[in-house]
Design an enzyme around this catalytic site. Sequence first.
Site, PDB file in Angstrom:
ATOM      1  N   ARG A   1      37.757  31.100  12.620  1.00 15.39           N
ATOM      2  CA  ARG A   1      37.955  30.262  13.818  1.00 15.39           C
ATOM      3  C   ARG A   1      38.249  28.686  13.577  1.00 15.39           C
ATOM      4  O   ARG A   1      38.821  28.184  13.925  1.00 15.39           O
ATOM      5  CB  ARG A   1      36.961  30.521  14.876  1.00 15.39           C
ATOM      6  CG  ARG A   1      36.795  31.876  15.477  1.00 15.39           C
ATOM      7  CD  ARG A   1      35.789  32.219  15.989  1.00 15.39           C
ATOM      8  NE  ARG A   1      34.760  32.429  14.558  1.00 15.39           N
ATOM      9  CZ  ARG A   1      33.444  32.534  14.974  1.00 15.39           C
ATOM     10  NH1 ARG A   1      32.817  32.337  16.234  1.00 15.39           N
ATOM     11  NH2 ARG A   1      32.522  32.651  14.023  1.00 15.39           N
TER      12      ARG A   1
ATOM     13  N   GLY B   1      58.663  45.095   7.196  1.00 18.96           N
ATOM     14  CA  GLY B   1      60.140  44.936   7.039  1.00 18.96           C
ATOM     15  C   GLY B   1      60.921  46.068   7.766  1.00 18.96           C
ATOM     16  O   GLY B   1      60.572  47.311   7.258  1.00 18.96           O
ATOM     17  N   HIS B   2      61.257  46.073   8.816  1.00 20.36           N
ATOM     18  CA  HIS B   2      61.731  47.307   9.576  1.00 20.36           C
ATOM     19  C   HIS B   2      63.474  46.949   9.237  1.00 20.36           C
ATOM     20  O   HIS B   2      64.016  46.238   9.880  1.00 20.36           O
ATOM     21  CB  HIS B   2      61.454  47.135  11.117  1.00 20.36           C
ATOM     22  CG  HIS B   2      60.040  47.537  11.298  1.00 20.36           C
ATOM     23  ND1 HIS B   2      59.588  47.465  12.491  1.00 20.36           N
ATOM     24  CD2 HIS B   2      59.038  47.917  10.421  1.00 20.36           C
ATOM     25  CE1 HIS B   2      58.311  48.092  12.320  1.00 20.36           C
ATOM     26  NE2 HIS B   2      57.965  48.040  11.000  1.00 20.36           N
TER      27      HIS B   2
ATOM     28  N   LEU C   1      64.941  63.082   5.890  1.00 18.29           N
ATOM     29  CA  LEU C   1      65.052  64.371   5.761  1.00 18.29           C
ATOM     30  C   LEU C   1      66.277  64.341   4.656  1.00 18.29           C
ATOM     31  O   LEU C   1      66.240  65.396   3.679  1.00 18.29           O
ATOM     32  CB  LEU C   1      65.574  65.313   6.792  1.00 18.29           C
ATOM     33  CG  LEU C   1      65.064  66.864   6.533  1.00 18.29           C
ATOM     34  CD1 LEU C   1      63.799  67.068   6.030  1.00 18.29           C
ATOM     35  CD2 LEU C   1      65.649  67.513   7.769  1.00 18.29           C
ATOM     36  N   ASP C   2      67.577  63.901   4.606  1.00 23.51           N
ATOM     37  CA  ASP C   2      68.665  64.007   3.992  1.00 23.51           C
ATOM     38  C   ASP C   2      68.295  63.634   2.369  1.00 23.51           C
ATOM     39  O   ASP C   2      68.985  64.056   1.619  1.00 23.51           O
ATOM     40  CB  ASP C   2      69.727  62.949   4.553  1.00 23.51           C
ATOM     41  CG  ASP C   2      69.155  61.652   4.749  1.00 23.51           C
ATOM     42  OD1 ASP C   2      68.260  61.602   5.224  1.00 23.51           O
ATOM     43  OD2 ASP C   2      69.885  60.603   3.976  1.00 23.51           O
TER      44      ASP C   2
ATOM     45  N   THR D   1      60.176  42.526   0.185  1.00 22.68           N
ATOM     46  CA  THR D   1      59.813  41.726  -1.275  1.00 22.68           C
ATOM     47  C   THR D   1      60.900  42.364  -2.133  1.00 22.68           C
ATOM     48  O   THR D   1      61.021  41.562  -3.342  1.00 22.68           O
ATOM     49  CB  THR D   1      58.447  42.118  -1.854  1.00 22.68           C
ATOM     50  OG1 THR D   1      58.336  43.530  -1.754  1.00 22.68           O
ATOM     51  CG2 THR D   1      57.387  41.717  -0.762  1.00 22.68           C
TER      52      THR D   1
ATOM     53  N   THR E   1      52.219  41.453  -0.211  1.00 22.45           N
ATOM     54  CA  THR E   1      53.325  40.862  -0.049  1.00 22.45           C
ATOM     55  C   THR E   1      53.307  39.444  -0.410  1.00 22.45           C
ATOM     56  O   THR E   1      54.440  38.772  -0.248  1.00 22.45           O
ATOM     57  CB  THR E   1      54.117  41.126   1.230  1.00 22.45           C
ATOM     58  OG1 THR E   1      53.306  40.482   2.105  1.00 22.45           O
ATOM     59  CG2 THR E   1      54.133  42.677   1.551  1.00 22.45           C
TER      60      THR E   1
ATOM     61  N   GLY F   1      53.349  52.691   5.331  1.00 24.41           N
ATOM     62  CA  GLY F   1      54.576  51.805   5.823  1.00 24.41           C
ATOM     63  C   GLY F   1      55.741  52.382   5.289  1.00 24.41           C
ATOM     64  O   GLY F   1      55.692  53.295   4.619  1.00 24.41           O
ATOM     65  N   ASP F   2      57.006  51.558   5.936  1.00 25.21           N
ATOM     66  CA  ASP F   2      58.020  51.966   5.465  1.00 25.21           C
ATOM     67  C   ASP F   2      58.662  53.393   5.847  1.00 25.21           C
ATOM     68  O   ASP F   2      59.263  54.003   5.179  1.00 25.21           O
ATOM     69  CB  ASP F   2      58.307  51.597   3.908  1.00 25.21           C
ATOM     70  CG  ASP F   2      57.966  50.292   3.503  1.00 25.21           C
ATOM     71  OD1 ASP F   2      58.380  49.535   4.348  1.00 25.21           O
ATOM     72  OD2 ASP F   2      57.183  50.370   2.519  1.00 25.21           O
TER      73      ASP F   2
HETATM   74  P1  IMP Z   1      49.446  42.102   2.879  1.00 25.30           P
HETATM   75  O1  IMP Z   1      49.805  42.938   4.321  1.00 25.30           O
HETATM   76  O2  IMP Z   1      50.654  41.444   2.266  1.00 25.30           O
HETATM   77  O3  IMP Z   1      48.314  41.649   2.838  1.00 25.30           O
HETATM   78  O4  IMP Z   1      49.541  43.466   1.734  1.00 25.30           O
HETATM   79  C1  IMP Z   1      48.776  44.528   1.623  1.00 25.30           C
HETATM   80  C2  IMP Z   1      49.103  45.719   1.185  1.00 25.30           C
HETATM   81  O5  IMP Z   1      49.714  46.334   2.237  1.00 25.30           O
HETATM   82  C3  IMP Z   1      50.021  45.535   0.046  1.00 25.30           C
HETATM   83  O6  IMP Z   1      49.839  46.963  -0.847  1.00 25.30           O
HETATM   84  C4  IMP Z   1      51.614  45.604   0.772  1.00 25.30           C
HETATM   85  O7  IMP Z   1      52.404  46.254  -0.057  1.00 25.30           O
HETATM   86  C5  IMP Z   1      51.035  46.763   1.810  1.00 25.30           C
HETATM   87  N1  IMP Z   1      52.062  46.244   2.973  1.00 25.30           N
HETATM   88  C6  IMP Z   1      52.040  45.568   3.943  1.00 25.30           C
HETATM   89  N2  IMP Z   1      52.940  45.801   4.970  1.00 25.30           N
HETATM   90  C7  IMP Z   1      53.541  46.613   4.268  1.00 25.30           C
HETATM   91  C8  IMP Z   1      54.698  47.196   5.094  1.00 25.30           C
HETATM   92  O8  IMP Z   1      55.115  47.066   6.289  1.00 25.30           O
HETATM   93  N3  IMP Z   1      55.243  48.379   4.254  1.00 25.30           N
HETATM   94  C9  IMP Z   1      54.632  48.863   3.033  1.00 25.30           C
HETATM   95  N4  IMP Z   1      53.685  48.400   2.719  1.00 25.30           N
HETATM   96  C10 IMP Z   1      53.091  47.249   3.300  1.00 25.30           C
END
Ligand code: IMP
Length: 488
Positions: free
Chosen positions: A182, A54-55, A377-378, A346, A168, A26-27
Amino acid sequence: MPASDTPLPPLRHVARGTAVIGLQWGDEGKGKIVDCLAARHHAVVRYNGGANAGHSVVHAGQRFALHLVPAGVLHRNVLAVVANGVVLDPAALLAELDALEARGIDTSGVVISNQAHVVAPWHHLEDDLREELLRSGETGNASDEHTHDPNGRAALLRDSEPTPIGTTRRGIGPCYADKVQRANAIRIGDLLRPGPLRHRVALACCVKNATLEALARLSRRPFTPFDPDLVAAELLRCGERLRPRIRNTTALLHDLLRQGRALLFEGANGTLLDVDHGTYPYVTASACAAGGIAPGTGLPPACVDCVLGVLKAYTTRVGHGPFPTELHDALGEHIRQRGREFGTTTGRPRRVGWLDLVAVRYAARLNGANALALTMLDVLDDIPTLRVCTAYRLGRRTLDDFPPDAAELAGVEPIYTELEGFRREVRGVRRRDDLPPAAIRYVEFIERFVGVPVAMVSVGPERDETVEPWCEPGPYWSVSQQRVRDVP
Ligand code: IMP
């Protein structure tokens, strides 16, 4: 002519989707890449995850942190579709839309699937309580169990020292669990039907009040039961506000494809967090990889004709779980500060490490990536010598492939290849040939190792801080240029 009477187009005309997927934890900077490509498409579609994503996108000098709303919202004439595979807290979505409107962004193109699932207040609490339980290591009556369990399961429970996942705490996992369970799940479409909604909420409160009270007791946390009338009233209020946006998005997307429109799929989280193929159990609860697009939208897999895998020039991870190339030293802190590596959702400091190409190659294969976008890259341009992980050592064995099993991955040691640092700022660069030779070699090393061409390189957060095209126009770019002409 009604859409259902339209003759089906041949497959090659259906294949008009590009997926932007993170190849790490992620990220990776997907928000910026989606923002760069959005204007070439008719709709940007979220198919997985929820407000855990989080974009962050920098647009006209302003930074936008998007959680549920697809990054296409920042472009006029581009639909931003929240499809059925997403889970969402309606109040959080409304707050995000209100905040965007307050900053002058037109959100009228945001539509939401009636089949997306609702993250309800009990999901947030359950996420919290489960994490607390794992943190405290409390496993209930483990010692009693030991007496009745000759195979020593209780001892195993005690010895395995359960670690929190580090979620999160946005209720994502519990909501997906209820979706599959369900009986007491709520979908966005239910918010528009007061009678049945009250009934569903009453049932959900009955089940959740009983189970969460027990969980709270185990986690030694206070518990106040949910009041079904209050919860239903709040959900109905949100439903009324969201009503104009709620649609059958599967039908909408099929119609767009029939009209020959181009779709951009915005993956949330990252491939190494995929519930099946990530570093389980330290993963999120959805199918983040490109394979999640079909179930998460209702479109056929063949509609994705290009998968653009996004990776950072180094690696980050939020939450717990193995991270072989993690840096615990001053250099790690330096990269964290330069890369602003603090969670968009977060605010947690992200764990930082060298680029792990074994992991990236695994993720690229899982997704069938046919092009790469390299970001940040920067951030590395002042480091004298760079390291990239090209294999692992596990005991006396050398591993060339990524073991997604968390326990196995936790035991590996990275084997690094050293590459020369760039020795010059790269942020102002817009053309490949203007980059320092060492930066070009770094990118080419990645292409060769992963076996997928790099299509674009990001050297700063702004949309124009991008070196694109990186390579000669190939199949990916000819599709993409075609799209520029297609979009009205
Ligand atoms: P959850 O998605 O809140 O259940 O978290 C599960 C795991 O995924 C944790 O380690 C979060 O930090 C990670 N995580 C969930 N979404 C993201 C994201 O968009 N970026 C980075 N880590 C994420």
